[in-house]
Design an enzyme around this catalytic site. Structure first.
Site, PDB file in Angstrom:
ATOM      1  N   HIS A 193      -5.164  -0.970  14.522  1.00  0.00           N
ATOM      2  CA  HIS A 193      -4.393  -2.084  15.090  1.00  0.00           C
ATOM      3  C   HIS A 193      -3.079  -1.666  15.730  1.00  0.00           C
ATOM      4  CE1 HIS A 193      -6.797  -5.417  13.320  1.00  0.00           C
ATOM      5  NE2 HIS A 193      -7.029  -4.532  12.364  1.00  0.00           N
TER       6      HIS A 193
ATOM      7  N   LYS B 120       6.776 -14.399  17.478  1.00  0.00           N
ATOM      8  CA  LYS B 120       6.073 -13.227  16.939  1.00  0.00           C
ATOM      9  C   LYS B 120       7.074 -12.455  16.087  1.00  0.00           C
ATOM     10  CE  LYS B 120       5.215 -12.014  21.318  1.00  0.00           C
ATOM     11  NZ  LYS B 120       3.797 -11.704  21.362  1.00  0.00           N
ATOM     12  N   ARG B 121       6.590 -11.447  15.343  1.00  0.00           N
ATOM     13  CA  ARG B 121       7.522 -10.600  14.617  1.00  0.00           C
ATOM     14  C   ARG B 121       8.567 -10.055  15.584  1.00  0.00           C
ATOM     15  NH1 ARG B 121       6.359  -9.194   9.149  1.00  0.00           N
ATOM     16  NH2 ARG B 121       8.231  -7.947   9.363  1.00  0.00           N
TER      17      ARG B 121
ATOM     18  N   LYS C 131       8.280  -5.409  21.338  1.00  0.00           N
ATOM     19  CA  LYS C 131       7.864  -6.732  21.827  1.00  0.00           C
ATOM     20  C   LYS C 131       8.901  -7.332  22.782  1.00  0.00           C
ATOM     21  CE  LYS C 131       5.274  -7.669  17.525  1.00  0.00           C
ATOM     22  NZ  LYS C 131       3.879  -7.932  17.921  1.00  0.00           N
TER      23      LYS C 131
ATOM     24  N   LYS D 168      -3.533 -18.039  21.594  1.00  0.00           N
ATOM     25  CA  LYS D 168      -3.285 -19.396  21.075  1.00  0.00           C
ATOM     26  C   LYS D 168      -2.503 -20.219  22.090  1.00  0.00           C
ATOM     27  CE  LYS D 168      -3.387 -17.182  16.620  1.00  0.00           C
ATOM     28  NZ  LYS D 168      -2.569 -16.451  15.630  1.00  0.00           N
TER      29      LYS D 168
END
Ligand code: 26V
Length: 813
Positions: free
Chosen positions: A360, A551-552, A557, A663
């Site tokens: 992952h 998100k985290r 990110k 999503k």
């Protein structure tokens, strides 16, 4: 109509309807009357009613699977980020309408009752939530399956914000009991640790120095459109005897309690990190604990059914969710050889046909390694087995690639540079039938970069299975308005056949349909606005553009890039306050790992920027910045349906897949995204005209990096970028402490590991296009419909179907 519908329930021979059952549970188990019952009491009574339906389905499913001798899929995962179970259970059992009418009868708001259920947050982020979506799909597809994990007493920490700073609080989710779990008092296994290994007549004998007990707690996972269920079996650690009796009788209460708490420590708390394994002994204990209990359970089930282990590989497929359960490799070998007398060759034949591994992350620092010393001390027999697997593997490699000692060093299961460590990724690959990444780009990069050597050695072993999300929770449950609208256009059970969404394409230019879609979106934004008001006190206009990144919090990110854009916009607006600015609300949410200083600093910066922007009268409320605290599954369910723009802006080549991106798009948000992870496949499916792609591609990032990336040159070369960074550096947002964000500015100008400065201009420019596009309401709505209708392939049903076919060899309906 199933048994639990509005038909009477069969309860120990007494026919009762839903309302009677709920009221009976209220009285008998919850201990409340209708007059005194709180929303929490009603929630519990309802859960107990649903639980009976689940129990019946569980028994039937096990009976059926045993009868046909099915091959089962076992999903081993240190994390299952489930969230609330009630709405999902009621929908799956067809009890949702009964529940609604019961609430009406009682003059209760259904949401008020549902919201009293705590989230089961037994996971950190994407990897754990994926596991939960997979359980839903395994059940829905009727795959004979078990999820195996740990029943953490404390899940993901609760995030509080104090003075703009994250503070972590314990998540005591079991404080009021868990109506969904079935303690299996008769299912328990001994988990050994430590001690030594002796060779008696050439056979290894492990004498552990410590033993704890693993006790099974089941959660029944209902399928949709089927009576089949899957099982999530979670292990709780206890002392072998509840009290160390000899100590206790000597009056040594302290020692008795110590034995107990040392054992129970193992399943006490989820490791709250999603980025860097910290090599803590307790974590290794957790991993071995749930792996051995699960494997002992699998082996025991098999022997009960077949009285032999010869055909175990035909009946069991084990999936490793990342390397956290990688000890399954030596542990399965140990059980087969030491406990059941198989030869090495036979044990290996089985193990390598049973186990597969999903990777992952490409971040080398996030791939687990364990110091040989800790392994030797805690799991001496396993270390022996790992050495022997390595010896045989390296012998094979040396024969195929003679003279390449560098290769041998790279693929060895033991890292020898510095402190010797076991490489859990390498161990997983060597023992696996298949190794998969979680999106096309990720799987390609996996074999080109971190696992290139292994791809050369085992070319057929590597494959891709692109992630997906369950449409039941991430559309049906969280967005009833849109679900109803889609239901008018699609016939039948489209939620279990999500490819049908493609049929909505023909309504992309249908004015009436688009108007309905817009209405639903506005209602969802109003709902989120009310929640924002309640949680933060900030008032936002539901008619503004909602731009959301949840998100985290992690540097790769790039929440920080988002903040830089917000500041640039703020500069432009105050420079020209009378222009016709598109009103916007920029929403952030996410947790930072407790030890991750930079991530915590980013959260604080968001708050300081928010405070400045939200209170600047020149903006006339046309720009708002919100940080929603304590992001979790139940909050996510309010956020995704309310987004206009989904921020998916990781540096190309860093985000394995992403699932939040799916999503959002499924709920009709348009993506602003880099060419990364599953964003690429989303673009391919919704069409490049309906997504905003920007920034450097993976190859360009790579090239820039090789040429020598100099962020300062980008800063000097872009006046806006320079002004934005200077504004932060000057203490504009923190006059009380001007140097608060020095570390952020230094990182960006020094190394800028994630290329924010290189992508800044393209990102800001893209948002100008977004504003323009949003003003053209008809065209925007057409894009929205293309997003929804293109998302069929991102159902986790498709994902699980591929695991079944390409990895597990299990047939689905
Ligand atoms: C590492 C560690 C280190 C020790 C403490 C606990 C812990 C927990 C998780 C991890 C690795 C996290 C890897 C991960 O979550 N990857 C995400 O997986 C998602 C599902 O495949 C994917 O969508 C995201 O892109 C990816 O970041």
């Amino acid at each position: 109509m199933n048994k639990m519908g509005s038909e009477p329930l069969d309860q120990g021979g007494i026919d009762v309807t839903f309302d009677v059952s709920v009221e009976r549970h209220l009285k008998n188990e919850v201990g409340a009357t209708q007059a005194t019952a709180t929303p929490t009491d009603w929630m519990r009574a309802t859960a107990l009613t649903a639980r009976e339906g689940l129990a019946a389905r569980w028994l039937q499913t096990q009976h059926d699977d045993n009868a046909v001798g099915a091959r089962r899929a076992y999903y081993l995962s240190a994390e299952f980020l489930i969230g609330r179970a009630m709405s999902n259970a009621l929908a799956a059992l067809n009890l949702d309408k009964d529940f609604a009418s019961e609430m009406k009868k009682l003059k209760l708001e259904p949401a008020d009752v549902l919201e009293t259920e705590p989230d089961a947050a037994l996971g950190n982020g994407g990897l754990g939530r994926l596991a939960a979506c997979f359980l839903d799909s395994l059940a829905t597809l009727g795959v004979p399956s078990f999820g195996y994990g740990i029943r953490y007493e404390f899940g993901m920490f609760t995030q509080r914000i104090q003075d703009g700073k994250q503070v972590e609080m314990p998540d005591n989710w079991l404080a009021n009991g868990n109506p969904w779990e079935f303690p299996r008092r008769d299912i328990h296994y001994i988990v050994p640790f430590g001690g030594w290994v002796e060779y008696v007549n050439g056979r290894p004998v492990w004498t552990p120095s410590e033993r704890v007990m693993a006790r099974a707690y089941d959660m029944v996972i209902p399928g949709h459109g089927t009576e089949r269920v899957s099982t999530l079996r979670l292990w709780k650690a206890t002392a072998l005897e509840e009290l160390d009796l000899s100590a206790h009788t000597r009056g040594d209460y302290a020692r008795a309690a110590e034995t107990r708490s040392k054992a129970e420590n193992i399943s006490w708390v989820l490791y709250p990190d999603d980025s860097t394994p910290q090599g803590r002994e307790l974590r290794l204990r957790q991993e071995f604990f749930f792996v051995t209990a699960s494997l002992q359970d699998i082996v025991a089930r098999h022997i009960r059914a077949y009285s032999t282990l010869e055909n175990l590989h035909e009946k069991a497929a084990i999936q490793l969710n990342d390397t956290h359960p990688a000890l399954a490799v030596p542990e399965l070998m140990r059980l087969l050889m030491d406990e059941h007398g198989l030869s090495w060759e036979d044990a290996w034949y089985q193990t390598s046909r049973i186990i597969s591994y999903t990777n992952h992350t490409l971040m080398p620092e996030a791939i687990e390694t364990w110091p040989v010393g800790i392994m030797q001390y805690l799991l001496p027999r396993h270390l022996d087995i790992i050495y022997e697997i390595n010896r045989r593997f390296l012998t094979m490699v040396a024969a195929r690639f003679p003279g390449d000692t560098a290769l041998l060093n790279r693929v060895s299961l033991i890292a020898e540079d510095g402190e010797k460590r076991v490489r859990m990724g390498n161990l997983s690959i060597v023992a696996s039938t298949k190794v998969n990444g979680v999106a096309k780009l990720h799987s390609d990069l996996m074999v080109q970069t971190i696992f290139a050597d292994f791809a050369k050695i085992f070319p057929d072993r590597f494959t891709n299975v692109t992630n997906g999300v369950t449409p039941r929770r991430w559309l049906g449950q969280c967005n009833p308005g849109l679900t109803k609208l889609i239901g008018k256009k699609l016939r039948g059970q489209w939620q279990i056949d999500l490819d049908q969404l493609a049929k909505l394409k023909k309504y992309a230019n249908d004015e009436a349909f688009c108007a309905e879609v817009a209405k639903v979106k506005l209602a969802n934004k109003e709902r989120l606005a009310a929640y924002i008001k309640r949680e933060t006190g900030i008032v936002v206009d539901p008619n503004a553009l909602f731009d959301i990144q949840v998100k985290r919090i992690h540097e790769y990110k790039r929440q920080l890039l988002n903040v830089l854009h917000v500041i640039q916009r703020y500069r432009e607006m105050i420079a020209n306050p009378n222009a016709d600015w598109q009103p916007r609300v920029h929403i952030f949410a996410g947790k930072a790992a407790s030890a991750y200083k930079m991530a915590k600093l980013i959260i604080r910066l968001i708050h300081d920027v928010a405070r400045t922007v939200n209170n600047d009268p020149r903006l006339k409320d046309r720009l708002k910045v919100v940080f929603l605290p304590d992001y979790r599954v139940s909050v996510a369910e309010k956020i995704f349906p309310a987004a206009d723009i989904s921020e998916q802006i990781s540096t190309a080549g860093t985000e394995a897949s992403g699932t939040g991106n799916m999503k959002f798009a499924l709920n009709g948000a348009l993506t602003v995204g880099t060419w990364d992870g599953a964003n690429i496949e989303i673009a391919e499916n919704v069409g490049l005209d309906n997504i905003f792609v920007f920034g450097l591609r993976t190859e360009e990032v790579e090239k820039l990096s090789q040429e020598g990336y100099n962020p300062r040159a980008w800063y000097e070369g872009n006046a806006d970028l320079k002004a934005v960074l200077d504004m932060i550096a000057s203490g504009y947002f923190t006059p009380e402490e001007p140097t608060r964000y020095q570390a952020i500015v230094d990182t960006l100008l020094g190394r800028d590991q994630y290329f924010l400065l290189a992508d800044f201009a393209a990102y800001v420019e893209t948002h100008r296009h977004v504003d323009a596009a949003y003003r053209d309401k008809a065209t925007w709505l057409t894009k929205v419909v293309h997003n929804i209708s293109g998302m069929g392939m991102f159902s986790s049903d498709r994902t699980i179907g591929e695991y079944c076919k390409n990895i597990w060899g299990i047939k689905t309906r």
